[in-house]
Design a protein around this motif. Sequence first.
Motif, mmCIF file in Angstrom:
data_model
loop_
_atom_site.group_PDB
_atom_site.id
_atom_site.type_symbol
_atom_site.label_atom_id
_atom_site.label_comp_id
_atom_site.label_asym_id
_atom_site.label_seq_id
_atom_site.Cartn_x
_atom_site.Cartn_y
_atom_site.Cartn_z
ATOM 1 N N ILE A 1 0.856 -1.200 0.000
ATOM 2 C CA ILE A 1 0.000 0.000 0.000
ATOM 3 C C ILE A 1 0.886 1.242 0.000
ATOM 4 N N SER A 2 0.564 2.184 -0.880
ATOM 5 C CA SER A 2 1.375 3.395 -0.923
ATOM 6 C C SER A 2 0.750 4.521 -0.116
ATOM 7 N N LEU A 3 1.502 4.963 0.890
ATOM 8 C CA LEU A 3 1.163 6.210 1.582
ATOM 9 C C LEU A 3 2.229 7.239 1.201
ATOM 10 N N GLY A 4 2.738 7.067 -0.011
ATOM 11 C CA GLY A 4 3.786 7.974 -0.491
ATOM 12 C C GLY A 4 3.252 8.916 -1.550
ATOM 13 N N ILE A 5 2.072 8.602 -2.056
ATOM 14 C CA ILE A 5 1.601 9.367 -3.217
ATOM 15 C C ILE A 5 1.231 10.802 -2.859
ATOM 16 N N GLY A 6 1.550 11.684 -3.782
ATOM 17 C CA GLY A 6 1.172 13.089 -3.618
ATOM 18 C C GLY A 6 -0.013 13.407 -4.513
ATOM 19 N N ASP A 7 -0.660 12.364 -5.009
ATOM 20 C CA ASP A 7 -1.806 12.581 -5.891
ATOM 21 C C ASP A 7 -3.070 12.125 -5.177
ATOM 22 N N VAL A 8 -4.187 12.721 -5.552
ATOM 23 C CA VAL A 8 -5.449 12.377 -4.906
ATOM 24 C C VAL A 8 -5.976 11.038 -5.440
ATOM 25 N N GLY B 1 -21.019 22.267 -4.954
ATOM 26 C CA GLY B 1 -19.590 22.032 -5.183
ATOM 27 C C GLY B 1 -18.824 22.123 -3.874
ATOM 28 N N ARG B 2 -19.132 23.133 -3.093
ATOM 29 C CA ARG B 2 -18.459 23.316 -1.802
ATOM 30 C C ARG B 2 -18.708 22.127 -0.882
ATOM 31 N N ALA B 3 -19.996 21.759 -0.763
ATOM 32 C CA ALA B 3 -20.344 20.655 0.144
ATOM 33 C C ALA B 3 -19.641 19.375 -0.305
ATOM 34 N N GLN B 4 -19.654 19.125 -1.604
ATOM 35 C CA GLN B 4 -19.071 17.856 -2.101
ATOM 36 C C GLN B 4 -17.542 17.852 -1.957
ATOM 37 N N THR B 5 -16.885 18.963 -2.290
ATOM 38 C CA THR B 5 -15.416 18.957 -2.183
ATOM 39 C C THR B 5 -14.991 18.925 -0.706
ATOM 40 N N GLN B 6 -15.789 19.601 0.146
ATOM 41 C CA GLN B 6 -15.424 19.566 1.572
ATOM 42 C C GLN B 6 -15.551 18.155 2.145
ATOM 43 N N ALA B 7 -16.548 17.412 1.663
ATOM 44 C CA ALA B 7 -16.703 16.024 2.149
ATOM 45 C C ALA B 7 -15.473 15.193 1.763
ATOM 46 N N ILE B 8 -14.954 15.436 0.561
ATOM 47 C CA ILE B 8 -13.762 14.692 0.116
ATOM 48 C C ILE B 8 -12.561 15.082 0.987
ATOM 49 N N ILE B 9 -12.412 16.383 1.220
ATOM 50 C CA ILE B 9 -11.289 16.841 2.059
ATOM 51 C C ILE B 9 -11.394 16.235 3.463
ATOM 52 N N ARG B 10 -12.632 16.204 3.978
ATOM 53 C CA ARG B 10 -12.806 15.623 5.328
ATOM 54 C C ARG B 10 -12.354 14.163 5.354
ATOM 55 N N SER B 11 -12.583 13.446 4.267
ATOM 56 C CA SER B 11 -12.175 12.035 4.293
ATOM 57 C C SER B 11 -10.638 11.923 4.257
ATOM 58 N N TYR B 12 -9.965 12.817 3.515
ATOM 59 C CA TYR B 12 -8.490 12.807 3.562
ATOM 60 C C TYR B 12 -7.987 13.229 4.965
ATOM 61 N N GLN B 13 -8.705 14.197 5.565
ATOM 62 C CA GLN B 13 -8.294 14.621 6.921
ATOM 63 C C GLN B 13 -8.427 13.457 7.904
ATOM 64 N N GLN B 14 -9.487 12.681 7.710
ATOM 65 C CA GLN B 14 -9.681 11.508 8.569
ATOM 66 C C GLN B 14 -8.539 10.506 8.350
ATOM 67 N N THR C 1 -7.115 5.737 -0.410
ATOM 68 C CA THR C 1 -8.525 5.551 -0.035
ATOM 69 C C THR C 1 -8.610 5.268 1.468
ATOM 70 N N PRO C 2 -9.781 5.534 2.093
ATOM 71 C CA PRO C 2 -9.917 5.254 3.532
ATOM 72 C C PRO C 2 -9.611 3.797 3.856
ATOM 73 N N GLU C 3 -10.051 2.876 3.009
ATOM 74 C CA GLU C 3 -9.857 1.445 3.286
ATOM 75 C C GLU C 3 -8.363 1.099 3.310
ATOM 76 N N LYS C 4 -7.674 1.504 2.264
ATOM 77 C CA LYS C 4 -6.247 1.170 2.196
ATOM 78 C C LYS C 4 -5.476 1.885 3.294
ATOM 79 N N THR C 5 -5.888 3.119 3.600
ATOM 80 C CA THR C 5 -5.198 3.863 4.652
ATOM 81 C C THR C 5 -5.344 3.138 5.991
ATOM 82 N N LYS C 6 -6.570 2.648 6.260
ATOM 83 C CA LYS C 6 -6.794 1.934 7.531
ATOM 84 C C LYS C 6 -5.953 0.657 7.592
#
Length: 409
Positions: free
Chosen positions: A37-44, A309-322, A393-398
């Motif tokens: 699993i890569s936690l090295g990527i700088g791409d979304v 757009g704001r609500a949807q992009t913020q939800a994505i950011i929240r998942s990366y923050q998690q 992804t959240p799954e791979k990160t976990k």
Amino acid sequence: MTAVNPHYLKLQGSYLFSTIAQKVSAYKTAHPDEEVISLGIGDVSQPLAPAVVEALQHACEEMGRAETFRGYGPEQGYAFLRQAIAQGDYISRGVSVSADEIFVSDGAKSDVANFQELFDQTICVALQDPVYPVYLDTNVMAGRTGAYHNGRYGGIVYLPCTEENHFVPQLPREHVDVIYLCSPNNPTGTALTKNDLQQWVDYAREHQSLILYDSAYEAYITQADIPHSIYEIPGARQVAVEFRSFSKTAGFTGTRCAYCVVPQEVSVTAPDGTSVALHQLWLRRQTTKFNGVPYIVQRGAEAVYSPQGRAQTQAIIRSYQQNARVISQALRRAGLEAYGAENAPYIWLKTPGGLDSWSFFDKLLTEARVVGTPGVGFGACGEGYFRLTAFNTPEKTKTAAARIAAMTF
Ligand code: PLP
């Protein structure tokens, strides 16, 4: 034969990511049944928000009809996007930036890379160590440095960011002309507070220096005392240019859209001592060398500011923050010292037991099947540190986090 720009020959080979790829590939060949699993990527990893996709599709249709087709657009960006940015990122937050101070571009990378060409060859440049390599390499290419020796280029003022100073760059003792600051920071994940930034703005005003402020990760800020824009700091409009990007804010790494703000007040000195407005210079540079971002892409970026757009992009950011929290908790459970994560999608850990960055890379790969980035790849002060990113992804990160938490150091 044509003579080469000799400064290109000073550049150090960019072996970091190719060495990582080689090591990972060798490991996978030897262990074909294991999941790395890569936690090295700088791409979304998450796709564009539906509101953005809808706007892109609509703009495509417009381009297919004679009545709404667009050819070359304004080099600085369409007014609809510049206004949406000014309103959405600044005015709505009480920060004074107007639409005509915004230059839309195809990336913060090209903006921060290109900006230095407005300055004289002899200026003194300061940058953080470890650093996003583009600031440094573009100044090397331009001939503003001496040779590379022991991890450093002559002529550059390095601002060490280590555990000892909590990864906050300290003011230089000498005079510097241009200062690159990145907050929230890639790679350390640390962000400058209002107080930290006020000191830099005061320094720049006193020394008549210029701050090139990269806030590509602004959307990841969670703490109240971390400024989202350098223009929240009194006096910054005279001494700072700000760079932002839709890449990590709205998944535009492949779609390409960013912008920079060049306030009307910022000026630089001509050889005869008179002052020249930086805004005019950048406008001249862009209108000469750049033909603008596609209309379709700018409509997609505009949609980031719509309520959906704001609500949807913020939800994505929240998942990366998690993801960032999951990684940093796992590191702490494993007894490691971890920094960042709170205001950035990056986690910067101190390698245990005096391991160097590359030895830690090997240990993580072979014992946890997790890939990250050796800190030394970002500068001499990154030795003994290691970067993990929250973009998988959240799954791979976990899964990766659980493997790390189970390691012993
Ligand atoms: N600035 C920093 C600090 C980054 O880390 C990156 C991307 O990794 C960029 C700029 C590039 O952004 P863009 O995709 O807009 O070129």
